[in-house]
Design a protein around this motif. Sequence first.
Motif, PDB file in Angstrom:
ATOM      1  N   SER A 163       0.828  -1.202   0.000  1.00  0.00           N
ATOM      2  CA  SER A 163       0.000   0.000   0.000  1.00  0.00           C
ATOM      3  C   SER A 163       0.866   1.257   0.000  1.00  0.00           C
ATOM      4  O   SER A 163       0.415   2.325  -0.410  1.00  0.00           O
ATOM      5  CB  SER A 163      -0.925  -0.006   1.220  1.00  0.00           C
ATOM      6  N   LEU A 164       2.114   1.137   0.487  1.00  0.00           N
ATOM      7  CA  LEU A 164       2.980   2.318   0.532  1.00  0.00           C
ATOM      8  C   LEU A 164       3.738   2.533  -0.770  1.00  0.00           C
ATOM      9  O   LEU A 164       4.299   3.599  -0.992  1.00  0.00           O
ATOM     10  CB  LEU A 164       3.988   2.168   1.679  1.00  0.00           C
ATOM     11  N   MET A 165       3.760   1.483  -1.627  1.00  0.00           N
ATOM     12  CA  MET A 165       4.573   1.606  -2.831  1.00  0.00           C
ATOM     13  C   MET A 165       4.015   2.657  -3.793  1.00  0.00           C
ATOM     14  O   MET A 165       4.761   3.246  -4.572  1.00  0.00           O
ATOM     15  CB  MET A 165       4.693   0.252  -3.541  1.00  0.00           C
ATOM     16  N   GLY A 166       2.704   2.900  -3.752  1.00  0.00           N
ATOM     17  CA  GLY A 166       2.134   3.965  -4.567  1.00  0.00           C
ATOM     18  C   GLY A 166       2.729   5.310  -4.184  1.00  0.00           C
ATOM     19  O   GLY A 166       3.116   6.117  -5.043  1.00  0.00           O
ATOM     20  N   VAL A 167       2.816   5.547  -2.867  1.00  0.00           N
ATOM     21  CA  VAL A 167       3.409   6.798  -2.372  1.00  0.00           C
ATOM     22  C   VAL A 167       4.865   6.898  -2.815  1.00  0.00           C
ATOM     23  O   VAL A 167       5.324   7.946  -3.281  1.00  0.00           O
ATOM     24  CB  VAL A 167       3.308   6.854  -0.834  1.00  0.00           C
ATOM     25  N   VAL A 168       5.589   5.765  -2.681  1.00  0.00           N
ATOM     26  CA  VAL A 168       6.994   5.764  -3.059  1.00  0.00           C
ATOM     27  C   VAL A 168       7.150   6.084  -4.546  1.00  0.00           C
ATOM     28  O   VAL A 168       8.008   6.886  -4.938  1.00  0.00           O
ATOM     29  CB  VAL A 168       7.634   4.400  -2.726  1.00  0.00           C
ATOM     30  N   ALA A 169       6.262   5.489  -5.358  1.00  0.00           N
ATOM     31  CA  ALA A 169       6.360   5.736  -6.800  1.00  0.00           C
ATOM     32  C   ALA A 169       6.085   7.201  -7.116  1.00  0.00           C
ATOM     33  O   ALA A 169       6.749   7.801  -7.963  1.00  0.00           O
ATOM     34  CB  ALA A 169       5.379   4.832  -7.548  1.00  0.00           C
ATOM     35  N   MET A 170       5.119   7.810  -6.411  1.00  0.00           N
ATOM     36  CA  MET A 170       4.774   9.197  -6.701  1.00  0.00           C
ATOM     37  C   MET A 170       5.856  10.162  -6.215  1.00  0.00           C
ATOM     38  O   MET A 170       6.160  11.161  -6.864  1.00  0.00           O
ATOM     39  CB  MET A 170       3.437   9.558  -6.070  1.00  0.00           C
ATOM     40  N   ALA A 171       6.437   9.861  -5.046  1.00  0.00           N
ATOM     41  CA  ALA A 171       7.477  10.748  -4.520  1.00  0.00           C
ATOM     42  C   ALA A 171       8.836  10.418  -5.101  1.00  0.00           C
ATOM     43  O   ALA A 171       9.768  11.197  -4.966  1.00  0.00           O
ATOM     44  CB  ALA A 171       7.530  10.638  -2.997  1.00  0.00           C
ATOM     45  N   ASP A 172       8.940   9.232  -5.714  1.00  0.00           N
ATOM     46  CA  ASP A 172      10.187   8.813  -6.342  1.00  0.00           C
ATOM     47  C   ASP A 172      11.309   8.638  -5.325  1.00  0.00           C
ATOM     48  O   ASP A 172      12.469   8.874  -5.615  1.00  0.00           O
ATOM     49  CB  ASP A 172      10.605   9.828  -7.416  1.00  0.00           C
ATOM     50  N   SER A 173      10.951   8.240  -4.095  1.00  0.00           N
ATOM     51  CA  SER A 173      11.985   8.090  -3.073  1.00  0.00           C
ATOM     52  C   SER A 173      11.456   7.280  -1.902  1.00  0.00           C
ATOM     53  O   SER A 173      10.259   7.292  -1.606  1.00  0.00           O
ATOM     54  CB  SER A 173      12.426   9.465  -2.583  1.00  0.00           C
ATOM     55  N   PHE A 174      12.359   6.547  -1.229  1.00  0.00           N
ATOM     56  CA  PHE A 174      12.011   5.882   0.025  1.00  0.00           C
ATOM     57  C   PHE A 174      12.258   6.805   1.213  1.00  0.00           C
ATOM     58  O   PHE A 174      11.911   6.471   2.325  1.00  0.00           O
ATOM     59  CB  PHE A 174      12.868   4.619   0.210  1.00  0.00           C
ATOM     60  N   ASN A 175      12.917   7.928   0.959  1.00  0.00           N
ATOM     61  CA  ASN A 175      13.285   8.846   2.027  1.00  0.00           C
ATOM     62  C   ASN A 175      12.048   9.616   2.493  1.00  0.00           C
ATOM     63  O   ASN A 175      11.387  10.289   1.700  1.00  0.00           O
ATOM     64  CB  ASN A 175      14.352   9.797   1.499  1.00  0.00           C
ATOM     65  N   LEU A 176      11.732   9.511   3.789  1.00  0.00           N
ATOM     66  CA  LEU A 176      10.497  10.115   4.278  1.00  0.00           C
ATOM     67  C   LEU A 176      10.525  11.635   4.163  1.00  0.00           C
ATOM     68  O   LEU A 176       9.494  12.271   3.941  1.00  0.00           O
ATOM     69  CB  LEU A 176      10.259   9.701   5.723  1.00  0.00           C
ATOM     70  N   ARG A 177      11.705  12.236   4.309  1.00  0.00           N
ATOM     71  CA  ARG A 177      11.799  13.692   4.199  1.00  0.00           C
ATOM     72  C   ARG A 177      11.446  14.139   2.771  1.00  0.00           C
ATOM     73  O   ARG A 177      10.742  15.123   2.574  1.00  0.00           O
ATOM     74  CB  ARG A 177      13.222  14.121   4.560  1.00  0.00           C
ATOM     75  N   GLU A 178      11.929  13.377   1.795  1.00  0.00           N
ATOM     76  CA  GLU A 178      11.604  13.721   0.410  1.00  0.00           C
ATOM     77  C   GLU A 178      10.134  13.463   0.109  1.00  0.00           C
ATOM     78  O   GLU A 178       9.516  14.170  -0.682  1.00  0.00           O
ATOM     79  CB  GLU A 178      12.496  12.932  -0.556  1.00  0.00           C
ATOM     80  N   ILE A 179       9.572  12.421   0.751  1.00  0.00           N
ATOM     81  CA  ILE A 179       8.144  12.152   0.552  1.00  0.00           C
ATOM     82  C   ILE A 179       7.322  13.329   1.075  1.00  0.00           C
ATOM     83  O   ILE A 179       6.365  13.764   0.441  1.00  0.00           O
ATOM     84  CB  ILE A 179       7.750  10.838   1.252  1.00  0.00           C
TER      85      ILE A 179
END
Lengths: 324, 181
Positions: A163-179
């Motif tokens: 469920s979090l991979m959508g967010v990762v794909a949109m933010a293009d990063s695993f880094n929470l600060r960049e998200i």
Amino acid sequence: MNWLSPTLVEALIAMSKALVILLAAVLLGAVMTVVERRLLGLWQDRHGPNRVGPFGSLQLVADMIKIFFKEDWIPPFADRPLFVLAPAIAMASLLLSFMVIPITPGWGVADLHIGLLFFLAMAGINVYAVLFGGWSSGNKYALIGAMRASAQTLSYEVFMGLSLMGVVAMADSFNLREIVNAQTTVWFVIPQFFGFCTFLIAGIAVTHRHPFDQPEAEQELADGYHIEYSSMKFGMFFIGEYVGMVLISALIVTLFFGGWHGPLLPPIVWFMLKTAVFLVLFVLLRAALPRPRYDRVMSFGWKICLPLTLINLLVTGAVILIVG
Amino acid sequence: MEIAFYLSGLVAVLATLGVISNTNPVHALLYLIVSLIAVALVFFSLGAPFAGALEIIVYAGAIMVLFVFVVMMLNLGEAVVAQERAWLRPRTWLGPALLAGVLLVTLVGTLWRGDIGLVIEGETLTAKAVGTLLFGPWLLIVELAAILLLAALVTASHVGRLRPPEKPPTDRESGARKEAS
């Protein structure tokens, strides 16, 4: 003051910030135990703990004194090393996860590139607390509770990551600060609504909160995996649950509700306000919903949530490909 | 970072020794989890945090949980501990350990000389070469092996399917059957 070089000062400041965040997380977890009981009282039309101090505000102190002075008993039939280790894992894995959460632009412990994966790894480690606690107690109820807990957590962790991979794909990063920085214009809860719904459900299930508190269902299992625990060892399981609640709320805010972003008020206030909303939501869910049957919990996870997250991920990927 | 690498490598080796020598299955699994986490730390110190995180999520967080789950369900008792003790007697492991020691010496010796190109015949077969061979000229055999695995899967699902509970035949039915025969 020669030894007080700039790097040392920086390191000291970073360390004190980390300590403040750690203490705040533990204290917030402890305070939530009382806040939850007051709120439950409000919603279920009864008083709740309102006798100790003004409006029951000192109930926490009374509870702490009580739990510290109870006998710390290890059953003779228990597996001693694992019995002691389990509550430590329960608390430590959750507290370590706070490391990756960016609270404001200036506050936050570690700025890891793999922040989100670190949280998922710690959530995976957290399963052992329940498993070892239940097994080492040498009690059938505890074992059944641990069985349920591990099966439930494994099933729900599968789609928690998805469920979090959508967010990762949109933010293009695993880094929470960049998200968080990717959400300056629009919060991810709007494009990732299904991701938010499934993550909320998975988060409740992974922290064993009501209505997913199958592992400790009082009526059937007499408290499940921590039935043999007493004193502060039980306290660590107990506070650990609330720390998990705070962690999931803070993560939801970071991933889906723009973290510290917001108009007028300073960032720290926005972060705390948003987190508080989700903490109250956790309590409201407990006050409002009955506990479903165990097999239904499992089939709900595998048959509804998992396909939903997969479809969500596919559609997100397609949209990103078409727009980008 | 070098200290972290050697320390976590040492922990991984010691924990793996603990897995082998421990007689309690659940404690042995705990050592295995520690070993996996140590290997993840090795990845971190080598500058591959992604691989390290995946190691913890997949192995320590999912696969090992299933291991612990099954071992807990089996409810292994004193008999298993006694059996493990018997297996740990020198008489049991001395022979294999001696042979494995010869292999270790050969491996260390080869690595020490650093001459990887030295093979008995032909040249070193890399993973890439194996891959192109498998999915090039030998594709048919790979597919046949895959079909064999599929057959095994279908068989497993057939054996493990839920049967509807069989009703014992009532008197009238068995009577009717007798008349018919």
